[in-house]
Motif scaffolding. Structure first.
Motif, PDB file in Angstrom:
ATOM      1  N   TRP A   1      -1.640  -0.697 -12.292  1.00  0.00           N
ATOM      2  CA  TRP A   1      -2.741  -0.903 -11.366  1.00  0.00           C
ATOM      3  C   TRP A   1      -3.629  -2.094 -11.740  1.00  0.00           C
ATOM      4  O   TRP A   1      -3.645  -2.548 -12.883  1.00  0.00           O
TER       5      TRP A   1
ATOM      6  N   GLY B   1      -1.064  16.466  -6.661  1.00  0.00           N
ATOM      7  CA  GLY B   1      -2.132  15.735  -6.005  1.00  0.00           C
ATOM      8  C   GLY B   1      -2.043  14.246  -6.300  1.00  0.00           C
ATOM      9  O   GLY B   1      -1.136  13.783  -6.989  1.00  0.00           O
ATOM     10  N   ASP B   2      -2.997  13.498  -5.787  1.00  0.00           N
ATOM     11  CA  ASP B   2      -3.126  12.056  -5.998  1.00  0.00           C
ATOM     12  C   ASP B   2      -4.314  11.862  -6.934  1.00  0.00           C
ATOM     13  O   ASP B   2      -5.445  12.226  -6.589  1.00  0.00           O
TER      14      ASP B   2
ATOM     15  N   ARG C   1     -11.725   2.707 -11.841  1.00  0.00           N
ATOM     16  CA  ARG C   1     -12.059   3.852 -10.997  1.00  0.00           C
ATOM     17  C   ARG C   1     -11.444   5.140 -11.541  1.00  0.00           C
ATOM     18  O   ARG C   1     -12.095   6.182 -11.603  1.00  0.00           O
ATOM     19  N   LEU C   2     -10.186   5.077 -11.980  1.00  0.00           N
ATOM     20  CA  LEU C   2      -9.523   6.255 -12.531  1.00  0.00           C
ATOM     21  C   LEU C   2     -10.159   6.678 -13.851  1.00  0.00           C
ATOM     22  O   LEU C   2     -10.408   7.867 -14.095  1.00  0.00           O
TER      23      LEU C   2
ATOM     24  N   LYS D   1      -8.776  -0.592  -9.998  1.00  0.00           N
ATOM     25  CA  LYS D   1      -8.259   0.768  -9.844  1.00  0.00           C
ATOM     26  C   LYS D   1      -8.237   1.507 -11.185  1.00  0.00           C
ATOM     27  O   LYS D   1      -8.503   2.708 -11.244  1.00  0.00           O
TER      28      LYS D   1
ATOM     29  N   LYS E   1     -13.435   8.392 -13.325  1.00  0.00           N
ATOM     30  CA  LYS E   1     -13.199   9.749 -12.826  1.00  0.00           C
ATOM     31  C   LYS E   1     -12.830  10.684 -13.972  1.00  0.00           C
ATOM     32  O   LYS E   1     -13.308  11.824 -14.053  1.00  0.00           O
TER      33      LYS E   1
ATOM     34  N   PHE F   1      -6.093   9.448  -7.714  1.00  0.00           N
ATOM     35  CA  PHE F   1      -7.185   8.617  -7.213  1.00  0.00           C
ATOM     36  C   PHE F   1      -8.056   9.375  -6.200  1.00  0.00           C
ATOM     37  O   PHE F   1      -9.237   9.082  -6.054  1.00  0.00           O
ATOM     38  N   LYS F   2      -7.462  10.349  -5.495  1.00  0.00           N
ATOM     39  CA  LYS F   2      -8.161  10.992  -4.384  1.00  0.00           C
ATOM     40  C   LYS F   2      -8.557  12.434  -4.652  1.00  0.00           C
ATOM     41  O   LYS F   2      -9.591  12.898  -4.165  1.00  0.00           O
ATOM     42  N   ASP F   3      -7.734  13.170  -5.404  1.00  0.00           N
ATOM     43  CA  ASP F   3      -7.915  14.615  -5.535  1.00  0.00           C
ATOM     44  C   ASP F   3      -8.598  14.995  -6.847  1.00  0.00           C
ATOM     45  O   ASP F   3      -8.536  14.240  -7.829  1.00  0.00           O
TER      46      ASP F   3
ATOM     47  N   GLU G   1       0.815  -1.212   0.000  1.00  0.00           N
ATOM     48  CA  GLU G   1       0.000   0.000   0.000  1.00  0.00           C
ATOM     49  C   GLU G   1       0.855   1.272   0.000  1.00  0.00           C
ATOM     50  O   GLU G   1       0.358   2.360  -0.245  1.00  0.00           O
TER      51      GLU G   1
END
Length: 324
Positions: free
Chosen positions: A238, A216-217, A245-246, A242, A249, A219-221, A121
């Motif tokens: 990935w 930034g990240d 998910r990206l 993942k 987004k 995945f999160k930002d 992780e």
């Protein structure tokens, strides 16, 4: 691989590139500060690997060594297409993970915990274990894009996209190639804070007013607004989950009519080649969470995220291009 890495680390190809004529063993040993016996074995093996040319004049003592065209082009630091930083990064980091390939196959996991004591992780903290290693990796990517960047960026006409965002764009090497082809566009590089800091500190491309940095990240930002998002050597890191998910987004953030350019090494549909891509896929096993994929696998991921008009082109280089 280790023969190549050791010769790079010791400066064999740099020394021979700078010499005005071929050098004998004694001169190479004196200038590198290495043992005569070990150097002779290494140089002769490099010659068998077609990395050095050997000329013998009057017996073994008259043996002279010189770089081949391949070594002069890609292994000597003075060459504009040198790949030495990426090779040295591979020697110090990647190769150590490959020493645990059988364990990676048994477990289906990367080997950063085994090699560096870093849990998966925290994977990308491990890639940048020191500022020196981080700089070497960033310079290595700059070298990669110096020889493959134009091929992947001209696989499709990108002139219709004035605002481009390069996710994980590092030092801005690919952005620089993009601007040389499409000078009217602007490129935002989105990367983690420590990479952005290093880019601004060490790389002149960051001074181009057409290149901006956003940290930034991904995945999160929130992502910067753009007409086109470039994902170069990103998705292969990935899992499918993942990646999905990206991509979803990106689909929500992308302007109407916008798109993505995915740059990866594509497996053949039967997964039986190319060999280089198969080796890259094993590299993803020992180093990351991901894998290399076929065009159909990428099509499934990208179309399920809501992108249309999926196209791909094999460039004939180590990286290929997907546009959607």
């Amino acid at each position: 691989s280790k023969v190549l890495f050791a010769a790079c680390e010791l400066g064999v190809f740099d020394l021979l590139a700078e010499a005005p004529e071929p050098l004998d063993l004694a001169t190479v040993v004196a200038r590198l500060g290495t043992s005569s016996h070990g150097t002779e074995l290494l140089l002769d093996t490099c010659a068998s690997l077609k990395l050095l040319n050997v000329e013998t004049r009057g017996g073994r003592e008259g043996t002279l060594y010189q770089n081949t065209e391949l070594s002069s082009t890609y292994l000597a630091r003075v060459s504009p297409t040198s790949q030495s930083n990426m090779l040295l990064y591979m020697a110090g980091t990647t190769y150590r993970c490959w020493g645990h390939l059988a364990k990676a196959v048994r477990e289906g996991k990367n080997q950063y915990l085994q090699v560096f004591g870093v849990p998966s992780e925290e994977l990308f903290s491990a890639i940048y274990r020191s500022e020196e290693e981080q700089l070497q990796f960033m310079r290595g990517l700059q070298e990669v894009w110096s020889i493959t960047g134009q091929r992947v960026l001209t696989a499709f006409d990108l002139s219709q996209f004035p605002l481009i965002c390069d996710l994980g764009g590092g030092s801005g090497a690919l952005a620089k190639e993009c601007l040389s082809l499409y000078p009217e566009c602007k490129v935002t590089i989105f990367d983690i804070p420590e990479v952005v800091r290093m880019a601004r500190k060490h790389f002149p491309s960051s001074e181009d007013e057409r290149i901006g940095f956003h940290q930034g990240d991904f995945f999160k930002d929130p992502l910067p607004e753009a007409d086109l998002y470039i994902l170069a050597r990103i998705l292969h890191d990935w899992t499918d989950e993942k990646c999905s998910r990206l991509l979803q987004k990106l689909q929500h953030t992308c302007k109407p009519g916008g798109g993505i350019l995915v740059i990866e090494s594509l497996l053949d549909e039967d997964r039986q080649g190319p060999l280089t891509t198969q080796l890259y896929s094993l590299n993803m096993l020992v180093q990351t969470e991901g894998q290399e994929r076929t065009p159909t696998q990428y099509h499934r991921l990208i179309s399920s995220a809501g992108f249309r008009s999926f196209q791909f082109k094999k460039t004939g280089a180590i990286y290929d291009a997907i546009f959607a």
